[in-house]
Enzyme design. Structure first.
Site, PDB file in Angstrom:
ATOM      1  N   HIS A 166     -11.249 -10.853  -2.186  1.00 16.11           N
ATOM      2  CA  HIS A 166     -10.224  -9.869  -2.526  1.00 16.11           C
ATOM      3  C   HIS A 166     -10.449  -9.248  -3.902  1.00 16.11           C
ATOM      4  O   HIS A 166     -10.254  -8.046  -4.093  1.00 16.11           O
ATOM      5  CB  HIS A 166      -8.848 -10.537  -2.472  1.00 16.11           C
ATOM      6  CG  HIS A 166      -7.707  -9.608  -2.772  1.00 16.11           C
ATOM      7  ND1 HIS A 166      -7.347  -8.577  -1.937  1.00 16.11           N
ATOM      8  CD2 HIS A 166      -6.855  -9.552  -3.846  1.00 16.11           C
ATOM      9  CE1 HIS A 166      -6.316  -7.928  -2.460  1.00 16.11           C
ATOM     10  NE2 HIS A 166      -6.009  -8.491  -3.616  1.00 16.11           N
ATOM     11  N   ASP A 182     -12.868 -10.154   1.994  1.00 13.65           N
ATOM     12  CA  ASP A 182     -11.486 -10.390   1.565  1.00 13.65           C
ATOM     13  C   ASP A 182     -10.771 -11.310   2.556  1.00 13.65           C
ATOM     14  O   ASP A 182     -10.603 -10.968   3.725  1.00 13.65           O
ATOM     15  CB  ASP A 182     -10.756  -9.047   1.475  1.00 13.65           C
ATOM     16  CG  ASP A 182      -9.403  -9.134   0.774  1.00 13.65           C
ATOM     17  OD1 ASP A 182      -8.845 -10.239   0.663  1.00 13.65           O
ATOM     18  OD2 ASP A 182      -8.914  -8.078   0.320  1.00 13.65           O
ATOM     19  N   SER A 190      -4.601  -3.876  -4.211  1.00 13.63           N
ATOM     20  CA  SER A 190      -3.787  -5.057  -3.947  1.00 13.63           C
ATOM     21  C   SER A 190      -2.297  -4.667  -3.992  1.00 13.63           C
ATOM     22  O   SER A 190      -1.900  -3.733  -3.303  1.00 13.63           O
ATOM     23  CB  SER A 190      -4.131  -6.171  -4.942  1.00 13.63           C
ATOM     24  OG  SER A 190      -3.590  -7.415  -4.537  1.00 13.63           O
TER      25      SER A 190
END
Length: 344
Positions: A324, A294, A136
């Site tokens: 995600h 995601d 991320s």
């Protein structure tokens, strides 16, 4: 037993992309394991937006003794991001007048965070990291770290992160930032100086974010239309719980600063409008991983990064219904990819 330590280093005269020069910046980090004699076993792990230096806690299935990032084999370093709230200089750090920086804290970029860690790399005496790894926002940090000087990064693993944020991600970030900024207790970011705290705004920001971290099918399967009490759905209770947890441990202004940094993430800035050209100086041995469900950074967007990186690129899609957050929850799949990559 793995050796673990917490440290803070001071760096003088650090200038951000926004033009602000700090007299002194402190960078907090934790180390796990032992650096070998030739300093060739060091791995830098980059945390995500609300993460911290405790990589063996928030990524316990991936980092630790006997894990894919094995702290019995590797010397693992995890540093708190610039602008954060876990020891590195951030908006609640003291300004020259003794009060918190608050609204006076400058805008920071993902590239600023990476440049600060290059300073830390020099302090630690590490010529080249065996790998720089992140998911991320941590993946964006890892990518930028390698781009600043590929000689410092033998391998780079970018998980659930793109080359640049698109309009959809910018829009989601805006709603989270507004949730905090419109809380009456935010006071333009100067709440700490007057004894206030925008818990409601931070909690709402977390709830909005969580809807991008989890897939709709995952939420539907887990909660359906079940009620916790009259008029109070289980999914609402779940989101309220997530809000309270974050408000108890994170700083709202740090959240705004880091959210904006990720919102503005674009490797093309200052390099080239052409993505392949912008990435030409990146690490030449990369692992890029997306999560099938995601909806924050869809696989196609992450694959776009993989297709434009130079050198050897191993691109994988983790099959997960979670969304995600699969980069955190699918430890077995992430670990399998990392084990193959680190030993290749």
């Amino acid at each position: 037993m793995t050796t673990q330590s917490t440290s803070v280093e001071s760096i003088l005269g650090f200038t951000t992309d926004s033009g602000h020069t700090f007299g002194t910046v402190e960078i907090a980090y934790e180390t796990f394991g032992t650096l070998n004699a030739d300093r060739s076993n060091a791995i830098l792990v980059e945390h995500a937006l609300t993460g911290d230096t405790r990589a063996t806690d928030w990524w316990s299935g991936v980092v630790g003794p006997g894990r894919a990032v094995d702290t019995n084999e590797y010397f693992v370093v995890c540093a708190n991001a610039l602008g954060g709230c876990s020891g590195t200089t951030g908006p609640q750090s003291a300004f020259g007048d003794g009060l918190p920086y608050g609204s006076r804290f400058p805008a920071v970029t993902i590239r600023d965070m990476a440049r600060l860690e290059h300073n830390l790399t020099q302090i630690l005496g590490i010529e080249t990291w065996h790998a720089v790894i992140g998911g991320s926002m941590g993946g964006a940090r890892a990518l930028e770290f390698g781009l600043l000087d590929a000689r410092k990064t033998a391998k780079c693993a970018i998980i659930a992160a793109p080359a640049f944020s698109e309009a959809d991600q910018i829009a989601w970030a805006m709603t989270q930032e507004r949730a905090i900024e419109l809380d009456p207790d935010y006071c333009g970011g100067d709440y700490a100086a007057i004894g206030r705290f925008p818990a409601a705004g931070l909690g709402l920001a977390r709830q909005i974010a969580h809807l991008t971290y989890r897939n709709d099918a995952d939420l539907n399967e887990r909660f359906s239309r079940r009620l916790r009490s009259a008029g109070y759905y289980e999914v609402t209770s779940y989101l309220d719980h997530q809000a309270k947890k974050l408000a108890a441990r994170f700083d709202p202004h740090s959240y705004v600063l880091l959210s904006k940094a990720l919102r503005d993430h674009d490797v093309r800035t200052g390099r080239s409008a052409d993505l392949r050209t912008a990435l030409a100086q990146a690490c030449t041995d990369s692992l890029v991983v997306s999560v099938s469900s995601d909806r924050l950074y869809p696989p196609a967007q992450v694959e776009q990064l993989a297709k434009h990186l130079p050198g050897r690129v191993d691109y994988r899609v983790i099959d997960s219904p979670v969304g995600h957050d699969g980069f955190l929850t699918e430890a077995a799949a992430v670990s399998a990819a990392l084990r193959d990559f680190l030993t290749a």
